[in-house]
Design an enzyme around this catalytic site. Structure first.
Site, short mmCIF file in Angstrom:
data_model
loop_
_atom_site.label_atom_id
_atom_site.label_comp_id
_atom_site.label_asym_id
_atom_site.label_seq_id
_atom_site.Cartn_x
_atom_site.Cartn_y
_atom_site.Cartn_z
N LYS A 117 6.82 -15.84 -3.82
CA LYS A 117 6.57 -14.72 -2.90
C LYS A 117 7.71 -14.58 -1.91
O LYS A 117 8.18 -15.58 -1.36
CB LYS A 117 5.33 -15.01 -2.04
CG LYS A 117 4.03 -14.56 -2.58
CD LYS A 117 2.96 -14.73 -1.51
CE LYS A 117 1.60 -14.70 -2.13
NZ LYS A 117 0.54 -14.92 -1.13
N GLY A 175 2.98 -6.04 -2.17
CA GLY A 175 3.11 -6.65 -3.50
C GLY A 175 4.54 -6.78 -4.00
O GLY A 175 4.76 -7.19 -5.14
N HIS A 202 -0.84 -6.03 -7.57
CA HIS A 202 -1.06 -6.56 -6.23
C HIS A 202 -1.32 -5.47 -5.20
O HIS A 202 -1.21 -5.69 -4.00
CB HIS A 202 0.11 -7.42 -5.77
CG HIS A 202 0.49 -8.49 -6.75
ND1 HIS A 202 -0.39 -9.47 -7.13
CD2 HIS A 202 1.61 -8.70 -7.45
CE1 HIS A 202 0.19 -10.26 -8.03
NE2 HIS A 202 1.41 -9.80 -8.26
N GLU A 218 -5.98 -12.12 5.56
CA GLU A 218 -6.23 -12.06 4.12
C GLU A 218 -6.33 -13.47 3.54
O GLU A 218 -5.49 -14.33 3.81
CB GLU A 218 -5.09 -11.31 3.42
CG GLU A 218 -4.98 -9.85 3.84
CD GLU A 218 -4.01 -9.05 2.98
OE1 GLU A 218 -4.21 -7.84 2.85
OE2 GLU A 218 -3.05 -9.63 2.44
N ARG A 226 -2.08 -4.97 11.97
CA ARG A 226 -2.23 -3.51 12.13
C ARG A 226 -3.61 -3.11 11.63
O ARG A 226 -4.35 -3.91 11.09
CB ARG A 226 -1.18 -2.80 11.29
CG ARG A 226 -1.26 -3.26 9.82
CD ARG A 226 -0.39 -2.46 8.89
NE ARG A 226 -0.08 -3.18 7.68
CZ ARG A 226 -0.83 -3.21 6.59
NH1 ARG A 226 -1.99 -2.59 6.57
NH2 ARG A 226 -0.46 -3.89 5.52
#
Ligand code: ADP
Ligand code: ADP
Ligand code: MG
Length: 637
Positions: free
Chosen positions: A158, A165, A234, A274, A296
């Site tokens: 990542k 994504g 994603h 998340e 946000r």
């Protein structure tokens, strides 16, 4: 108290923020790029300021321009929406340096959560479970390869600066690692100007569950979870709250971890924590891990609003204006179940290519919350996200919400551009999703069946043919004059015979005769209500509802190119004025074959394809019936 608010965004989110500001008596200032001069958000705001060219880099990402616009308009606060500058710490600093209120967290909180590696380290310190993996400084490829092997494949590479994504690659074994690393780094550098990566254990049967948090800068509360496991590349497609199969134990564990995360960075305003969840054995309190925090308002916030009754933008504006948290944790409860679907102008069958076009028609059914940034007649600009609307439904339980969403999608009418509405309907009907057995791999695994448009039903094709002739509604009365003469309409590969009757038409389709009756709210076929509506568009006919679709039309009047088994047919009864070709002539698509006089007008019949004229079957002066063969066309040798 905020009295004038500038919204540094466009589209549905700008409209959504303006609506709440309005309700609170706050004056609103929109900003717009050249292509957005007449966009819906500009129309809704009290005032609007042009900030530059169409490309985001020339307008919505120009922090300096936006701050200048705010100062000139006398605004005292800036709401960033999502995307664009919403998670840009330097922008927050500049807004505050200009003496304006930034509606959102502090620059420090954004910075702390901005890079995934730092955020993970911080969260681990705060006692929040993080995905096992490597998030250290050493970016040497050989070192990363060793770390990956140690974590154990599959792993996920990542970009630390990633979002949406991008810069993410799953690697299933050591052989593919170096290539994946290289391409992830290249994509990350292009998208974020930062090619640093981290490596995570790839969670099997992953579910994406996130927690909505809200802070006042010191304390935070949570507004429960959302499940966003239905993803493509994603990216979220359908979201819901609460998460299917959630238990009180797991919810308590996840939500308190999210509140700890928010409080650890002194979070102010609305944010999302998340988590990735291993759902291979159901939801368990020791099988969820922090992925990232989005500092946000989130695209999918309406599902949380629907189950809690909270207006999150109102909370944002109140807290930014100096008030404390509007409620305490104990005041918050979940009521029912909500779902959101993202309606896009994109062609699922063509690899989800964004589609262009004018929204010639745009209608949504009753009973659904619609967040949109466009109006009928708008062109979807190619510079931005091609989202048309977010549809949010609420039901007393998940089954009711599923039914509500199916109805909402079936009742949605968009013409003039391709949309993903069929894809969304099929996804919604997916067995795994229906039963709540979701994971992020559903769309990839069952992709082909979800993506391919179902063929149009016979009823829908019959309705399309009748609509193509301009019949239906009031037009039928006039056409009853022509009865019982038939018309021929090419729908895809087929030629359908339409015989108008008072109040309807008989349509021969695939050897079957269907009796259509036009009613105010749609069509009845062989006595049954079919829930289909249709309209002419500039390029053809759009049939709305289950089994519907779009048919491109060679306009039967302008082109006459209705062909059956090599013969060009008269599209309506009339008189042959002129035959423009002779046997043996080579013709190109669009060449005039003959001119027909009908309904007191001359109509040129054009070749619908290239070919050679095999036989001419009529002469000038002949009176012809609809469906009569005029010219035979053969393929070129
Ligand atoms: P969600 O959809 O859950 O709100 P995403 O990460 O998909 O979260 O991003 C939401 C919006 O922000 C999308 O419009 C996306 O295109 C935009 N976005 C996300 N990350 C970035 C980024 N790094 N730079 C610019 N826009 C971004
Ligand atoms: P972004 O900033 O692009 O939103 P995220 O870290 O939030 O990146 O990840 C995006 C999506 O990728 C998640 O919603 C999830 O579907 C998938 N994902 C992320 N991390 C993992 C993981 N460790 N294992 C499996 N899937 C993952
Ligand atoms: Mg994410």
């Amino acid at each position: 108290m905020i009295s004038t608010l500038l919204i540094a965004n466009r589209g549905e989110i700008a409209c959504r923020v303006i609506e709440t500001a309005r309700k609170m008596g706050i004056e609103t200032v929109a900003v717009y790029s050249d292509v957005d001069a007449r966009a819906r958000h500009v129309d809704l705001a009290d005032r609007a300021v042009r900030i530059g060219g169409a490309a985001p880099g020339e307008s919505y990402l120009r922090g300096d321009q936006i701050i200048m616009a705010a100062l000139e308009a006398g605004a005292d606060a800036v709401h960033p929406g999502y995307g664009f500058l919403s998670e840009n710490a330097a922008f927050v600093g500049a807004v505050e340096a200009a003496g304006l209120i930034f509606v959102g967290p502090s620059a420090e909180a954004i910075r702390a959560m901005g890079l995934k590696d730092r955020a993970k380290a911080l969260m681990a310190d705060a006692g929040v479970p993080v995905v096992p993996g490597y998030h250290g400084e050493d970016q040497e490829p050989g070192h990363l390869e060793v770390e990956a092997a140690e974590i154990g494949f599959p792993v996920l590479i990542k970009a630390v600066a990633g979002g949406g994504g991008k810069g993410m690659r799953r690697v299933d074994g050591p052989a593919g690692f170096m290539d994946a690393l290289e391409s992830a780094k290249a994509e990350a550098l292009g998208a974020f100007g930062n090619d640093a990566v981290l490596i995570e254990k790839y969670v099997t049967k992953p579910r994406h569950i996130e927690v909505q948090v809200f802070g006042d800068g010191t304390r935070a509360v949570h507004l429960f979870e959302r499940d966003c496991s239905l993803q493509r590349r994603h990216q979220k497609v359908i979201e819901e709250a609460p998460a299917p199969g959630m238990t009180e134990d797991v919810r308590a564990a996840m939500c308190s971890a999210a509140v700890r995360a928010a409080e650890a960075v002194g979070y102010k305003g609305a944010g999302t924590v998340e988590f990735i969840v291993d759902a291979s054995e159901g939801l368990r309190a020791d099988r969820f891990w922090f992925m990232e925090m989005n500092t946000r308002l989130q695209v999918e916030h309406p599902v949380t609003e629907a189950i809690t009754g909270v207006d999150l933008v109102e909370w944002q504006l109140r807290v930014a204006g100096g008030e404390g948290l509007p409620v305490s944790q104990g005041d918050l409860a979940i009521s029912g179940h909500a779902m959101e679907a993202r309606l896009y102008a994109e062609d699922a069958e063509a690899g989800f290519l964004p589609s262009v076009g004018t929204l010639e028609h745009l209608r949504f059914p009753e009973g659904v919350r619609v967040d949109t940034g466009v109006s009928e007649g708008d062109v979807i600009p190619r510079f931005y996200d091609p989202m048309i609307a977010k549809l949010t439904v609420w039901g007393a339980d998940r089954r009711a919400a599923l039914r509500g969403m199916a109805r909402a999608l079936e009742g949605t009418e968009v013409a003039g551009t391709v949309t993903n509405v069929g894809f969304l309907s099929r996804l919604l009907a997916h067995e795994g999703f229906q039963s709540g057995d979701v994971d992020t791999g559903i769309i990839d695994r069952d992709g082909a069946g979800l993506v391919a448009n179902a063929p149009m039903s016979e009823e829908a094709r019959a309705i399309a043919a009748v609509t193509a002739l301009g019949l239906g509604g009031g037009a039928l009365q006039g056409f009853s004059l022509w009865a019982p003469l038939s018309h021929f309409v090419g729908i895809g590969e087929d030629v359908l015979r339409v015989t108008p009757r008072a109040g309807g038409a008989d349509v021969e389709v695939s050897g079957q005769l269907l009796r259509l009756v036009s009613e105010v709210d749609g069509w009845r076929v062989d006595g049954e209500k079919v829930g289909l509506r249709a309209m002419r568009t500039s390029g053809g006919v759009q049939v709305f509802g289950r089994g519907g679709g779009f048919v491109a039309l060679a306009d039967p009047l302008a082109r006459g190119g209705v062909e059956r088994k090599g013969a060009v047919l008269a599209p309506m009864p009339g008189r042959v004025v002129r035959v423009a070709v002779s046997t043996g002539d080579t013709v190109r698509e669009g060449d005039v074959l003959a001119v027909l006089e009908a309904m007191k007008m001359e109509h040129r019949l054009l070749a619908a394809r290239d070919g050679v004229v095999g036989e001419v079957l009529v002469r000038a002066g002949d009176q012809v019936e609809a469906g009569l063969e005029l010219v035979r066309l053969e393929d070129e040798a």
